[in-house]
Every structure is written in structure tokens, then in C-alpha cells.
Design a protein around this motif. Structure first.
Motif, short mmCIF file in Angstrom:
data_model
loop_
_atom_site.label_atom_id
_atom_site.label_comp_id
_atom_site.label_asym_id
_atom_site.label_seq_id
_atom_site.Cartn_x
_atom_site.Cartn_y
_atom_site.Cartn_z
N GLY A 236 0.79 -1.22 0.00
CA GLY A 236 0.00 0.00 0.00
C GLY A 236 0.81 1.27 0.00
O GLY A 236 0.27 2.35 0.20
N ASN A 237 2.14 1.17 -0.20
CA ASN A 237 3.02 2.33 -0.37
C ASN A 237 3.59 2.25 -1.78
O ASN A 237 4.50 1.45 -2.04
CB ASN A 237 4.14 2.34 0.67
CG ASN A 237 3.61 2.48 2.08
OD1 ASN A 237 3.31 3.56 2.56
ND2 ASN A 237 3.48 1.34 2.76
N LYS A 238 3.08 3.04 -2.70
CA LYS A 238 3.37 2.83 -4.11
C LYS A 238 4.83 3.07 -4.48
O LYS A 238 5.29 2.59 -5.51
CB LYS A 238 2.48 3.72 -4.96
CG LYS A 238 2.68 5.21 -4.71
CD LYS A 238 1.73 6.02 -5.57
CE LYS A 238 1.91 7.52 -5.33
NZ LYS A 238 1.00 8.32 -6.17
N ASP A 239 5.58 3.80 -3.66
CA ASP A 239 6.94 4.16 -4.05
C ASP A 239 8.01 3.54 -3.16
O ASP A 239 9.16 3.98 -3.18
CB ASP A 239 7.11 5.69 -4.05
CG ASP A 239 6.26 6.35 -5.13
OD1 ASP A 239 6.14 5.75 -6.21
OD2 ASP A 239 5.71 7.44 -4.88
N LEU A 240 7.66 2.55 -2.35
CA LEU A 240 8.68 1.85 -1.57
C LEU A 240 9.36 0.79 -2.44
O LEU A 240 8.73 0.17 -3.30
CB LEU A 240 8.06 1.19 -0.34
CG LEU A 240 7.82 2.06 0.88
CD1 LEU A 240 7.21 1.23 2.00
CD2 LEU A 240 9.10 2.72 1.36
N CYS A 241 10.62 0.56 -2.20
CA CYS A 241 11.34 -0.43 -3.00
C CYS A 241 12.48 -1.03 -2.18
O CYS A 241 12.72 -0.62 -1.04
CB CYS A 241 11.91 0.22 -4.28
SG CYS A 241 12.94 1.68 -3.98
N ASP A 242 13.16 -2.00 -2.77
CA ASP A 242 14.23 -2.79 -2.14
C ASP A 242 13.64 -3.86 -1.24
O ASP A 242 12.46 -3.84 -0.89
CB ASP A 242 15.22 -1.90 -1.39
CG ASP A 242 16.34 -1.41 -2.32
OD1 ASP A 242 16.39 -1.87 -3.48
OD2 ASP A 242 17.13 -0.55 -1.91
N ALA A 243 14.50 -4.79 -0.86
CA ALA A 243 14.07 -5.97 -0.11
C ALA A 243 13.31 -5.55 1.15
O ALA A 243 13.70 -4.58 1.81
CB ALA A 243 15.29 -6.82 0.27
N PRO A 244 12.18 -6.27 1.42
CA PRO A 244 11.70 -7.51 0.77
C PRO A 244 10.81 -7.26 -0.44
O PRO A 244 10.16 -8.19 -0.90
CB PRO A 244 10.91 -8.17 1.90
CG PRO A 244 10.36 -7.03 2.67
CD PRO A 244 11.39 -5.96 2.64
N LEU A 245 10.72 -6.02 -0.94
CA LEU A 245 9.95 -5.71 -2.15
C LEU A 245 10.87 -5.75 -3.37
O LEU A 245 12.00 -6.22 -3.29
CB LEU A 245 9.28 -4.34 -2.01
CG LEU A 245 8.33 -4.16 -0.81
CD1 LEU A 245 7.73 -2.77 -0.81
CD2 LEU A 245 7.23 -5.21 -0.82
N SER A 246 10.39 -5.23 -4.47
CA SER A 246 11.18 -5.21 -5.70
C SER A 246 12.35 -4.23 -5.58
O SER A 246 12.26 -3.24 -4.85
CB SER A 246 10.30 -4.80 -6.88
OG SER A 246 9.20 -5.68 -7.01
N PRO A 247 13.45 -4.50 -6.29
CA PRO A 247 14.60 -3.59 -6.22
C PRO A 247 14.23 -2.21 -6.73
O PRO A 247 13.34 -2.04 -7.57
CB PRO A 247 15.64 -4.27 -7.13
CG PRO A 247 15.19 -5.69 -7.24
CD PRO A 247 13.71 -5.69 -7.12
N CYS A 248 14.92 -1.22 -6.21
CA CYS A 248 14.68 0.15 -6.64
C CYS A 248 15.16 0.33 -8.08
O CYS A 248 16.21 -0.21 -8.47
CB CYS A 248 15.40 1.14 -5.73
SG CYS A 248 14.73 1.21 -4.05
N VAL A 249 14.41 1.08 -8.87
CA VAL A 249 14.79 1.38 -10.26
C VAL A 249 15.71 2.59 -10.25
O VAL A 249 15.35 3.64 -9.68
CB VAL A 249 13.54 1.66 -11.12
CG1 VAL A 249 13.95 2.03 -12.54
CG2 VAL A 249 12.62 0.46 -11.11
N PRO A 250 16.90 2.50 -10.84
CA PRO A 250 17.82 3.66 -10.83
C PRO A 250 17.20 4.82 -11.58
O PRO A 250 16.54 4.65 -12.60
CB PRO A 250 19.07 3.12 -11.53
CG PRO A 250 18.60 1.95 -12.33
CD PRO A 250 17.47 1.34 -11.56
N SER A 251 17.43 6.00 -11.05
CA SER A 251 16.87 7.20 -11.67
C SER A 251 17.62 7.53 -12.94
O SER A 251 18.78 7.16 -13.13
CB SER A 251 16.96 8.38 -10.69
OG SER A 251 18.30 8.61 -10.31
N SER A 252 16.94 8.24 -13.83
CA SER A 252 17.54 8.62 -15.11
C SER A 252 18.67 9.61 -14.88
O SER A 252 18.56 10.52 -14.05
CB SER A 252 16.49 9.26 -16.02
OG SER A 252 15.41 8.37 -16.22
N PRO A 253 19.80 9.47 -15.63
CA PRO A 253 20.90 10.43 -15.45
C PRO A 253 20.50 11.81 -15.94
O PRO A 253 19.72 11.96 -16.86
CB PRO A 253 22.01 9.83 -16.34
CG PRO A 253 21.29 9.00 -17.34
CD PRO A 253 20.09 8.45 -16.63
N ALA A 254 21.01 12.79 -15.26
CA ALA A 254 20.69 14.17 -15.61
C ALA A 254 21.29 14.52 -16.96
O ALA A 254 22.41 14.13 -17.29
CB ALA A 254 21.21 15.12 -14.54
#
Length: 685
Positions: A236-254
């Protein structure tokens, strides 16, 4: 002391001899009465603090016992409602009383012995109270109220003994207070069902057993120290990531910005671009292309995630909401509003692709999914399987709806067949399944509501003094009958129940036990079952050694339940993954028996046990016999049920070593270390 300083002595000195006896009586009366009166008027005493706290409450009709002429505690017995005593006031427990208004705990600050405050399931509003001045507090329960606003970062600073904090289902917002993550003794924290934002602070407590953050607005990576928690604790937290959830998606380079200076018309024409500038612009174009690709990948990922969540709750219920928010199953309105199909034969419902409730009983008034969505509802709890809601529909029926997100072990047809199989079960000690709802992503199971809540609530959350020995024995016998029925009716299942624990036993109006969450292992996803079902916390489950669960595993869980009911202690190893003998209730009971301290094993709050010590010992032996670590030495469920049924009927010998002609074994306990004199008191009835 001068006579004019004491009016009583002055009156006596000036009185005639005729009035002297009356004067002496007056002096004695004042000497006896004054300490009693003064004890009630001592500023900052427990009674004074509690009465000041009472004055801050809006509705105090339930506080008639809070009388200044009496003391809150008399030894370990409370004279005042909601007060917990141990020769002094150590706790305040005012749950589910409909208390309203702004919560003000300041009057309780002078109570130095106060260790627990529980005000759950009320209607308090306003901000989080300032609790950091309660330096000796161990437990703070404020869940299911209407508290709101941001919580100061230092609100828990200076509380080194705080172990349990329950703030779930309020309306708190802002960031999670950083002082919460620095509490050295913290064991359990529940912040679910609020509006917290930002990142989760790094909790560093090694002994933290339960942390619940679901249904907030948190984002960012989950701290590595919480990576071993249940994934459902972060749902129910749409922007949480990393274990035990899915890995965080790297942000786009500036994308580098090339400064452009204004062109001076008088300046000479710049020379042609050389190799160095050409390489720079080539690199810029490459980075831009990479950035666009990463943005596209992120959009695709977000689209997939949104599709997955489309069938979940659009928002989760929180304290203060009078209704449960609607489920969004992405179904056309005309389909949802169609009445449920009625079947005359029990368990005759067929798979319905239209998204309606499927009934497995024909002895209950039918209702539709839309009736549940419109019902007045409240959150009952969030367990390892899913969240439960109490729903009162317009027809007057009160039901329990439980959401499951980890039932993907079988396909649609197999799931429908298993639900119909459960619908055919019929026993007084099973809570029958009423209806269910099938979606690939999640399922709903609907049962009737029992007013007396769960056995765990009566044993642990509230005062267990109401459960006397006769009642506890009645509950154990009822559970045994229900399990015996499951073993008989579901012989092909490896574990006919699979999730036996006190929170999965509800009680009806006559305190008759009814088993819930039974026979769900065949449809439960393997990973979730292995991590959270009690069957997989038994000593025989060793996946690394090729050891698996068997029917004897349900016997083990039943034995632990017997010990829990007798001792009043919660099985701590149920909070951890796998079997931990150091936290096992069985280990503790065996240790007390070996030290000949079994008199201290039984729950001190249990009444009516003075003339039943022999029966209690017999039941304790059955529980330990069910909890033998070696399966071969563990008794069968049939044997345990037979022996429990004979308790109170005089069927056992004094040494509990043999059974009457109905039993199947003699000298059943010859292999155990238990003897009658191990128990610290006489076996004579």
C-alpha cells in the motif's frame, strides 16, 4: 504547639469535664480519619492523577468506580475500572469505550510506576500526545482512533524502556519520527493505516520482531535492517522499493546543459568545431538517448504496477472513517449490481467470471458484492494472511470479510473446487465459510461475525481473569473436536488445518470455540506459507535437510495451543521465521518442569483451579506429549482428542500412566521425563 494553633486542643482545654468524653472521641475520630482522607488528597498520587485524567474525558459514564474515597488498587486487585494493578497502578487499559475528545496524557505524567497505556479502539482526536516525559513506559497502544497531524521527531526521545508502540489506523501525516528508530528496547511497532510520507528511518534494533508500515504514502528504499520483515508490512506504499519488495529502479541520469552565451555581432566568427567539441556533443547525444530509454522502462514498470494494483482497495480504511472504502475490481457497474445466483444445493456455486460473490451455503440470506461495498465497516486487524473487516450490511447481517493476496498456488478451477469442499464442512467447532470472491490477484473469504472476538484477544490483549479453568478446558475440548473432524473429513491433506494458533480461534456468545483459517495450505502460495503459517514453525520443518511437515505438525501446533491456554503466555517463536528453540514456549515449560517449578507454569490469572490441579497436570502432560520434537514420539491427534475428552470424567489413573478400556495405549508416558512429583504440588484431587 500553642493552644491557639490547634482548635481541637483549645476546645478540649476549655471544655468542662462533662464534655471531656465527647472531646476525646472527636480527637480519636480525627486521628483515624485524617490519614484516609489525606491519602486520597495527596497531590500527584496515582488516584489524584487518574481523577485529573478522567476530568479531561468527554464521556465518563463508565467511570463510576473511579471514586476518590477508594484506592485504585488493593494489592493486585483493581478497584477502579480499566486500571491494572500490582500493589500499585502499572497500567491503564481503556479500550473500545467510545471515548472522544482531544487526548491529554499530561495528568498521568507524575505516575512513575506507569508501564502501559492502552486507549485503542476509541474516537480520540487531535495531535499525538507528548509522551517523552513517560520515561518508564513500556507499551503505548493508540491504534484505531482519530489522531492526526504530524508527529514531532523527538516525541519518543528519553524512553529507553519502550517496547511496543501501536499507532495504526489513525490519520497521522508527515515523516515517521526519527526518535522511534533509536529506541533501544523496541520489539513491535505498528504505523499502518496512516498518511506518513517520506522514507522509513533506519531501524537498528536487533530484537525488532514486527514492524508494520502498510497503507501509507512512504517512498524510497526500505532500510536494510528491515529487509527480513514480511513483504505485506510494506504493502500500500506505491513508491517503496528494495528488499523484501522489488529492487529500486535507478533514476535517469541528468542531461547536461550546455551554457549558451549571447552572440556579440562585433565579435569575430568562432573557428570551426574541433575533435574535442565534437566528442563532447556526441557524448551528450548518447546520454540523452540513454535517458529516454530509462524513462520508457520506468513508464512501462509503473504501468505494470498500476495494472496489478487496479484490483486492490482504492484506499485502505483508517480510524475515523465510518465506512470501508470501495474495492476497485475494475468491473462494470451493471455486472456488480446483479443479484448473486442462488443455489439450492450446499456447495453448488459454479465459477462466475462476472465477479460476484459465490456462496457455499444455502442456509444464509443472500447478498451481493455491492452490499459489502456499501456496508458500514471497521478494521478488525491485519494478520499474516491479510486484512480483516467487520461489515454490517443493510439486511442486518454482520459478517467478516478477509482479503487474501497470497492464494496463487492453484488455478481457477482448483480454487473453486477447494472452496466448495470447505463449504461442505459442517461442525459446531468450525466457523463455516459463507461465500467467497475470486480474482487472480486477490481473494475474499466471507464468514459470520462472532461477538467475543478471538481467543488470543481474551488471553493476551485484555484481562484474561475471566477465563477460569472450566472455560479454558471447554475451549480446549472444543478445539480438539474441531481438529478431529478436519482430520476425518480431509484425510488427503498433509496438514488438515495448518495454521492453528489462538488468534485463529473465535468464540461465540457461550464461549464455544470455532476454528478459522483452516485447510488453506493447498491454495496458499508456497513462499508465504513457509514464512508465516504456524505449521512451518515446527521443529520438523527443515527444508535444508529435506525434512517436511506431516499430519503430526498439526498435533505439534495443537500442543503449543494447549500450553498457551494453560500458561497464559504468548508463543514468541510465532513472531520469527522458522523454529527457534530459544524462544519456544515448549522449551520454557519443559525447563520449569525439570526445575520442579510447575506450580509457576499455570496462568496466575486463571480462577477456579484450586480443586482441579490433577486435571491441569494431566492436560499439561498431553500438551507436552503433543510437542515432542521427534515425530515418532509425538502422539496421534486421535489419541490426544480421546485423552482430552476423558478429562474431568475420572478416566485416568493417578499417575496418568494408563487409560481405561477405551484407550489404545498403556503406560503412555513412560518415555517422558515427567513424573507426578515434578509438578510442585500434590496430585491428589
Amino acid at each position: 504547639m500553642r493552644n491557639w494553633e490547634n482548635p481541637v486542643m483549645l476546645a478540649c482545654n476549655t471544655a468542662s469535664k462533662k464534655n471531656l468524653p465527647s472531646c476525646i472521641f472527636l480527637i480519636v475520630f480525627i486521628i483515624v480519619l485524617c490519614p484516609v482522607v489525606m491519602s486520597q488528597l495527596v497531590p500527584d498520587s496515582d488516584a489524584d492523577c487518574l481523577l485529573k485524567f478522567k476530568d479531561t474525558l468527554a464521556n465518563v459514564s463508565e467511570f463510576s468506580s473511579w471514586d476518590a474515597s477508594t484506592s485504585p488498587c488493593q494489592g493486585n486487585t483493581a478497584n477502579w475500572f480499566g486500571v491494572l494493578c500490582s500493589n500499585y497502578v502499572y497500567g491503564l487499559q481503556l479500550e473500545g469505550m467510545g471515548l472522544t475528545g482531544k487526548l491529554n496524557l499530561e495528568p498521568l505524567i507524575p505516575m512513575k510506576n506507569l508501564r502501559t497505556i492502552s486507549l485503542m479502539n476509541n474516537n480520540f482526536n487531535g495531535p499525538m500526545p507528548q509522551v517523552k516525559r513517560f520515561s518508564g513506559l513500556k507499551s503505548l497502544y493508540l491504534s484505531n482512533n482519530r489522531l492526526s497531524g504530524e508527529i514531532p521527531a523527538d516525541v519518543f526521545q528519553g524512553m529507553p524502556l519502550l517496547k511496543k508502540i501501536l499507532l495504526a489506523n489513525n490519520a497521522f501525516r508527515g515523516t515517521i519520527p526519527s526518535s522511534l528508530a533509536s529506541l533501544p528496547m523496541l520489539l513491535e511497532v505498528r504505523l499502518n493505516g496512516n498518511q506518513f510520507q517520506g522514507q522509513i528511518p533506519p531501524f537498528q534494533q536487533r530484537n525488532l520482531k514486527l514492524a508494520s508500515f502498510e497503507n501509507n504514502d512512504l517512498d524510497g528504499p526500505i532500510p536494510a535492517s528491515l529487509s527480513n520483515m514480511d513483504p505485506g508490512s510494506f504493502a500500500g506504499n506505491k513508491d517503496l522499493c528494495d528488499a523484501p519488495l522489488s529492487p529500486c529502479v535507478p533514476s535517469s541520469p541528468a542531461i547536461p546543459v550546455v551554457p549558451v552565451s549571447p552572440v556579440d555581432p562585433k565579435s569575430p566568427t568562432p573557428p570551426p568545431m574541433g575533435k574535442k567539441n565534437g566528442s563532447f556533443y556526441t557524448l551528450t547525444i548518447i546520454l540523452i538517448v540513454i535517458g529516454i530509454i530509462l524513462v520508457i522502462i520506468a513508464l512501462v514498470f509503473c504501468f505494470i504496477q498500476s495494472r496489478r494494483r487496479r484490483h486492490c482497495l482504492s484506499d485502505y480504511p483508517s480510524a475515523g472513517n465510518e465506512r470501508i472504502e470501495s474495492y476497485n475490481y475494475n468491473q462494470p457497474t451493471n455486472k456488480i449490481n446483479k443479484p448473486a445466483v442462488s443455489h439450492k444445493r450446499r456447495g453448488a456455486s459454479t465459477p462466475d467470471p462476472g465477479g460476484r460473490l459465490l456462496f457455499v451455503r444455502d442456509d444464509i440470506q443472500r447478498f451481493g458484492l455491492q452490499d459489502l461495498l456499501r456496508a458500514s465497516a471497521e478494521v478488525l486487524g491485519s494478520g499474516t494472511f491479510g486484512a480483516s473487516y467487520k461489515a454490517a450490511i443493510s439486511s442486518g447481517q454482520t459478517l467478516v470479510v478477509k482479503r487474501y493476496k497470497h492464494m496463487n498456488n492453484v488455478g481457477r478451477d482448483e480454487f473453486h473446487e477447494h472452496m466448495r469442499r470447505l463449504g461442505r464442512l459442517n461442525h459446531p467447532n468450525l466457523l463455516p465459510l459463507v461465500a467467497y470472491y475470486y480474482r487472480r490477484e486477490e481473494k475474499l473469504l466471507v464468514t459470520e461475525f462472532m461477538s467475543n472476538s478471538s481467543l488470543a484477544s481474551l488471553l493476551h490483549a485484555n484481562n484474561s481473569a475471566g477465563l477460569d479453568w472450566i472455560t479454558r478446558l471447554k475451549i480446549i475440548k472444543g478445539v480438539a473436536k474441531g481438529l478431529s473432524y478436519l482430520f476425518k473429513e480431509l484425510p488427503t491433506l498433509t496438514i488438515p488445518h495448518g495454521h492453528i494458533k489462538s488468534s485463529n480461534i473465535v468464540l461465540d456468545e457461550s464461549l464455544e470455540p470455532l476454528l478459522t483459517d483452516y485447510a488453506l495450505r493447498p491454495v496458499m502460495s508456497s513462499e508465504h506459507a513457509h514464512n508465516f503459517m504456524t505449521a512451518y514453525k515446527s521443529p520438523e520443518y527443515r527444508p535444508t535437510k529435506g525434512q517436511a511437515i506431516t499430519k503430526k505438525t498439526d498435533v505439534w501446533c495443537f500442543g503449543v495451543l494447549i500450553l498457551e491456554i494453560l500458561t497464559g503466555r504468548f508463543p514468541e517463536n510465532y513472531l520469527t521465521q522458522g523454529y527457534d528453540p530459544n524462544m519456544s514456549l515448549v522449551t520454557w515449560v519443559n525447563g520449569m518442569v525439570k526445575e520442579k517449578k510447575t506450580g509457576d507454569v499455570f496462568d496466575k490469572e486463571m480462577k477456579g483451579k484450586k480443586n482441579c490441579k490433577a486435571e491441569m497436570i494431566n492436560l499439561l502432560k498431553i500438551g507436552l506429549r503433543c510437542c515432542e520434537e521427534e515425530e515418532e514420539r509425538r502422539m496421534e491427534m486421535r489419541e490426544a482428542v480421546e485423552m482430552i475428552e476423558m478429562l474431568g470424567e475420572g478416566e485416568f489413573d493417578d499417575d496418568f500412566g494408563s487409560m481405561d478400556h477405551r484407550g489404545s495405549h498403556s503406560n503412555l508416558y513412560s518415555s517422558t521425563l515427567l513424573e507426578d512429583d515434578d509438578f510442585g504440588f500434590s496430585m491428589n484431587r
